[in-house]
Design an enzyme around this catalytic site. Structure first.
Site, PDB file in Angstrom:
ATOM      1  N   GLY A   1     -33.329  70.726   5.891  1.00  0.00           N
ATOM      2  CA  GLY A   1     -32.224  69.944   6.458  1.00  0.00           C
ATOM      3  C   GLY A   1     -32.229  68.503   5.971  1.00  0.00           C
ATOM      4  N   GLY A   2     -32.164  67.588   6.952  1.00  0.00           N
ATOM      5  CA  GLY A   2     -32.149  66.161   6.616  1.00  0.00           C
ATOM      6  C   GLY A   2     -33.377  65.732   5.833  1.00  0.00           C
TER       7      GLY A   2
ATOM      8  N   GLY B   1     -18.928  64.915 -30.601  1.00  0.00           N
ATOM      9  CA  GLY B   1     -18.914  64.224 -29.312  1.00  0.00           C
ATOM     10  C   GLY B   1     -20.304  63.816 -28.878  1.00  0.00           C
ATOM     11  N   ALA B   2     -21.292  64.622 -29.257  1.00  0.00           N
ATOM     12  CA  ALA B   2     -22.666  64.301 -28.844  1.00  0.00           C
ATOM     13  C   ALA B   2     -23.150  63.026 -29.538  1.00  0.00           C
ATOM     14  CB  ALA B   2     -23.588  65.468 -29.151  1.00  0.00           C
TER      15      ALA B   2
HETATM   16  C1  HXC Z   1     -38.347  70.779  16.354  1.00  0.00           C
HETATM   17  C2  HXC Z   1     -39.732  71.907  14.931  1.00  0.00           C
HETATM   18  C3  HXC Z   1     -38.780  71.799  13.881  1.00  0.00           C
HETATM   19  C4  HXC Z   1     -37.543  71.152  14.178  1.00  0.00           C
HETATM   20  C5  HXC Z   1     -40.508  72.838  13.119  1.00  0.00           C
HETATM   21  N1  HXC Z   1     -40.782  72.548  14.399  1.00  0.00           N
HETATM   22  N2  HXC Z   1     -39.283  72.399  12.780  1.00  0.00           N
HETATM   23  N3  HXC Z   1     -39.519  71.389  16.151  1.00  0.00           N
HETATM   24  N4  HXC Z   1     -37.378  70.654  15.431  1.00  0.00           N
HETATM   25  N5  HXC Z   1     -36.578  71.012  13.273  1.00  0.00           N
HETATM   26  C6  HXC Z   1     -41.994  72.864  15.157  1.00  0.00           C
HETATM   27  C7  HXC Z   1     -42.105  74.363  15.400  1.00  0.00           C
HETATM   28  O1  HXC Z   1     -41.357  74.745  16.531  1.00  0.00           O
HETATM   29  C8  HXC Z   1     -43.603  74.505  15.638  1.00  0.00           C
HETATM   30  O2  HXC Z   1     -43.899  74.079  16.934  1.00  0.00           O
HETATM   31  C9  HXC Z   1     -44.185  73.482  14.684  1.00  0.00           C
HETATM   32  O3  HXC Z   1     -43.126  72.556  14.407  1.00  0.00           O
HETATM   33  C10 HXC Z   1     -44.631  74.107  13.386  1.00  0.00           C
HETATM   34  O4  HXC Z   1     -43.544  74.888  12.886  1.00  0.00           O
HETATM   35  P1  HXC Z   1     -43.720  76.347  12.299  1.00  0.00           P
HETATM   36  O5  HXC Z   1     -42.381  76.977  12.195  1.00  0.00           O
HETATM   37  O6  HXC Z   1     -44.760  77.085  13.107  1.00  0.00           O
HETATM   38  O7  HXC Z   1     -44.345  76.030  10.887  1.00  0.00           O
HETATM   39  P2  HXC Z   1     -44.146  76.789   9.531  1.00  0.00           P
HETATM   40  O8  HXC Z   1     -44.300  78.280   9.753  1.00  0.00           O
HETATM   41  O9  HXC Z   1     -45.051  76.107   8.574  1.00  0.00           O
HETATM   42  O10 HXC Z   1     -42.627  76.578   9.107  1.00  0.00           O
HETATM   43  C11 HXC Z   1     -42.147  75.267   8.786  1.00  0.00           C
HETATM   44  C12 HXC Z   1     -40.607  75.311   8.633  1.00  0.00           C
HETATM   45  C13 HXC Z   1     -39.997  75.954   9.915  1.00  0.00           C
HETATM   46  C14 HXC Z   1     -40.236  76.124   7.404  1.00  0.00           C
HETATM   47  C15 HXC Z   1     -40.146  73.851   8.417  1.00  0.00           C
HETATM   48  O11 HXC Z   1     -40.562  75.309  11.070  1.00  0.00           O
HETATM   49  C16 HXC Z   1     -38.509  75.840   9.957  1.00  0.00           C
HETATM   50  O12 HXC Z   1     -37.789  76.597   9.325  1.00  0.00           O
HETATM   51  N6  HXC Z   1     -38.036  74.921  10.834  1.00  0.00           N
HETATM   52  C17 HXC Z   1     -36.581  74.708  11.028  1.00  0.00           C
HETATM   53  C18 HXC Z   1     -35.993  74.166   9.765  1.00  0.00           C
HETATM   54  C19 HXC Z   1     -34.529  73.872   9.830  1.00  0.00           C
HETATM   55  O13 HXC Z   1     -33.671  74.752   9.771  1.00  0.00           O
HETATM   56  N7  HXC Z   1     -34.212  72.590   9.981  1.00  0.00           N
HETATM   57  C20 HXC Z   1     -32.853  72.107   9.904  1.00  0.00           C
HETATM   58  C21 HXC Z   1     -32.608  71.188  11.056  1.00  0.00           C
HETATM   59  S1  HXC Z   1     -30.945  70.606  10.910  1.00  0.00           S
HETATM   60  P3  HXC Z   1     -45.037  74.812  17.826  1.00  0.00           P
HETATM   61  O14 HXC Z   1     -44.931  74.152  19.155  1.00  0.00           O
HETATM   62  O15 HXC Z   1     -44.669  76.254  17.823  1.00  0.00           O
HETATM   63  O16 HXC Z   1     -46.322  74.526  17.100  1.00  0.00           O
HETATM   64  C22 HXC Z   1     -30.999  69.209  10.004  1.00  0.00           C
HETATM   65  C23 HXC Z   1     -29.647  68.608   9.677  1.00  0.00           C
HETATM   66  C24 HXC Z   1     -29.737  67.158   9.350  1.00  0.00           C
HETATM   67  O17 HXC Z   1     -32.015  68.740   9.622  1.00  0.00           O
HETATM   68  C25 HXC Z   1     -28.422  66.623   8.847  1.00  0.00           C
HETATM   69  C26 HXC Z   1     -28.165  67.009   7.412  1.00  0.00           C
HETATM   70  C27 HXC Z   1     -26.893  66.481   6.836  1.00  0.00           C
END
Ligand code: HXC
Length: 467
Positions: A138-139, A372-373
């Site tokens: 994401g961000g 052109g290149a």
């Molecule tokens: C809150 C989060 C989090 C998030 C991870 N965690 N991402 N908590 N918000 N975005 C937490 C998990 O719940 C977990 O907590 C701990 O961090 C470790 O995560 P895991 O999933 O167990 O780790 P891993 O298996 O290594 O996977 C990492 C990961 C996965 C690939 C990053 O966590 C993931 O896919 N997270 C979501 C990613 C995503 O879709 N983000 C987009 C957000 S939207 P616990 O308590 O269980 O230990 C965004 C938009 C911004 O960013 C604007 C853009 C223009």
């Protein structure tokens, strides 16, 4: 994967004992959970020195909510970016984050928007570097994409807009995280990543090295490196050049004999390998090298090569790095695939970037420059300050094969328009025909001659580069 902790990462990045932490006491307003050590809301911010020069940093802690970015975590990041701007010093993000913190909802998104805005404000004023140190989504990948250089660690760093689990839920696509966004994908195909390293230790060494080529800000020149006492003319420079015009060779051998020993720092080494870009030093003076690579696709320009060159030229123009372009190019790659993907739009980026750049621009035509290149790669007409060519190199409207194809289609005969650069010199398109062994000396002469070059800023808001 064994993650280094934030304090170790910061220690590896900075000169010993130079780091000063800022806003260590900040906590989330929403998540004062007893279960979590809030730990500065999961990000360490501060400043320190790299080889004695001030640099700012933020370092995300995956152990706090997966390094995710909430309201206060984000506020700390744009506060340190602001301080970097005021101090006119580079900012480095050590990024290990799952993106917007789900629990903080729109407050997290709002914080990201402010960081993106700050990234753009910093762009072209201070160098911005992102080091990806885990699975980032994401961000956490959009902010790096707005910065100047992205570093990744093999089999440790991943970058994706949405992670594998969400991808599978939404589209049914089942893919592991390395295949979806590992360093191999981003350094060879997407072009998102500029430098890779095998380990975290190595990535910090490479970041420190990159900093040594960059000025602190757009008002300064790059720092002068160690001065080599004698300027040795390189007798070996032409030895890697084959006699025949269509035979391949490795341009890197020519680059190495042009620049100071071991000073070439390649950027996007594995992406669009038909062109080579990077920083180097000549007698301690930092220069940027842009070159065709005849070994790959004959050094012809395609879409990825165009993007690679244009973005690099724009960075160098922002930060006062003189550009030395080594040209040996048969043209743009023809055909349906490239036309469909928009070679017109992408190729135009090179034209725009060189024409717009006001930094010192030197060109050396090594063997051939067609069509052109030829124009695109910092020709005199586009605004090169000084164009040199090696003897017997060719400047022409197109290569012999292209001309023959046109001739066979037309009843009237087309005159072969290939000209040797002696003629191009007569038209003023080439300033000087030099012997290969003179190249290093002459580039150095021109760098010194143009040391005080400045051009007034154009009286407009900004141009509209084709994207
Ligand atoms: C809150 C989060 C989090 C998030 C991870 N965690 N991402 N908590 N918000 N975005 C937490 C998990 O719940 C977990 O907590 C701990 O961090 C470790 O995560 P895991 O999933 O167990 O780790 P891993 O298996 O290594 O996977 C990492 C990961 C996965 C690939 C990053 O966590 C993931 O896919 N997270 C979501 C990613 C995503 O879709 N983000 C987009 C957000 S939207 P616990 O308590 O269980 O230990 C965004 C938009 C911004 O960013 C604007 C853009 C223009």
């Amino acid at each position: 994967m064994v993650r280094m902790v934030t304090s170790d990462r910061i220690k590896m990045l900075f000169d010993e004992g130079s780091f000063i932490e800022v806003q260590a006491g900040v906590e989330s307003r929403l998540l004062l959970s007893k279960d979590y050590n809030n730990n500065g809301d999961g990000v360490v911010t501060g400043f320190g020195e790299i080889n004695g020069r001030r640099v700012f940093v933020y370092c995300q802690d995956f152990n706090v909510y997966g390094g995710s970015l909430g309201e206060m975590h984000g506020a700390k990041i744009y506060n340190i970016m602001d301080l970097a701007l005021k101090s006119k010093a580079p900012i480095i993000g050590l990024i290990d984050s799952g993106g917007a913190r789900i629990q903080e909802g729109v407050l997290a998104l709002h914080s990201y928007g402010k960081i993106f805005n700050k990234n753009v404000e910093c762009s072209g004023l201070i160098p911005q570097i992102s080091v990806i140190l885990g699975a980032c989504a994401g961000g956490a990948v959009y902010s790096p994409a707005l910065t100047d250089f992205v570093f990744m660690v093999d089999e440790t760093s991943q970058m994706f807009i949405t992670g594998p689990k969400v991808s599978q839920a939404v589209s049914g696509e089942c893919i592991d995280r390395e295949s979806l966004g590992g360093s191999v994908l981003h350094s060879t195909q997407s072009g998102v990543c500029h430098v890779t390293a095998e380990t975290e230790q190595q990535v910090f060494i490479k970041v420190r090295e990159l900093i040594s080529f960059l000025p602190q800000n757009s008002y300064q020149k790059p720092p002068k490196g160690k001065v080599i006492s004698t300027l040795e003319t390189s007798e070996t420079i032409a030895s890697s050049l084959p006699g025949e015009i269509h035979k391949t060779y490795d341009i890197k051998a020519i680059i190495m004999s042009l620049v100071d020993d071991n000073s070439f720092y390649e950027i996007q080494k594995a992406f669009a390998k038909n062109v080579v870009i990077g920083f180097a030093r000549i007698e301690g003076h930092v220069v940027a090298i842009v070159a065709n690579q005849p070994k790959i696709k004959a050094g012809a320009i395609d879409i990825d090569a165009a993007d690679k060159i244009a973005r690099f030229v724009r960075f160098c123009d922002c930060f006062n790095v003189p550009i030395v372009t080594l040209v040996d190019v048969p043209g743009f790659i023809p055909g349906l695939q490239q036309e469909t993907l928009g070679i017109i739009r992408h190729g135009a980026k090179i034209l725009y970037a060189y024409a717009e750049a006001t930094v010192t621009k030197i060109t050396i035509i090594i063997r051939k420059a067609y069509g052109g290149a030829y124009v695109a790669l910092n020709s005199k007409s586009l605004g090169a300050d000084y164009v040199m060519s090696w003897p017997n190199s060719e400047v022409a409207v197109m290569g012999v094969k292209g001309l023959q194809a046109l001739k066979s289609q037309k009843s009237q005969s087309l005159q072969c328009s290939n000209v040797e650069t002696n003629s191009a010199a007569a038209y003023g398109m080439v300033d000087e025909v030099i012997e290969p062994k003179q190249t290093r000396q002459r580039v150095y002469d021109i760098l010194l001659m143009l040391e005080n070059k400045t051009e007034p800023l154009k009286g407009k808001k900004h141009g509209n580069i084709p994207l």
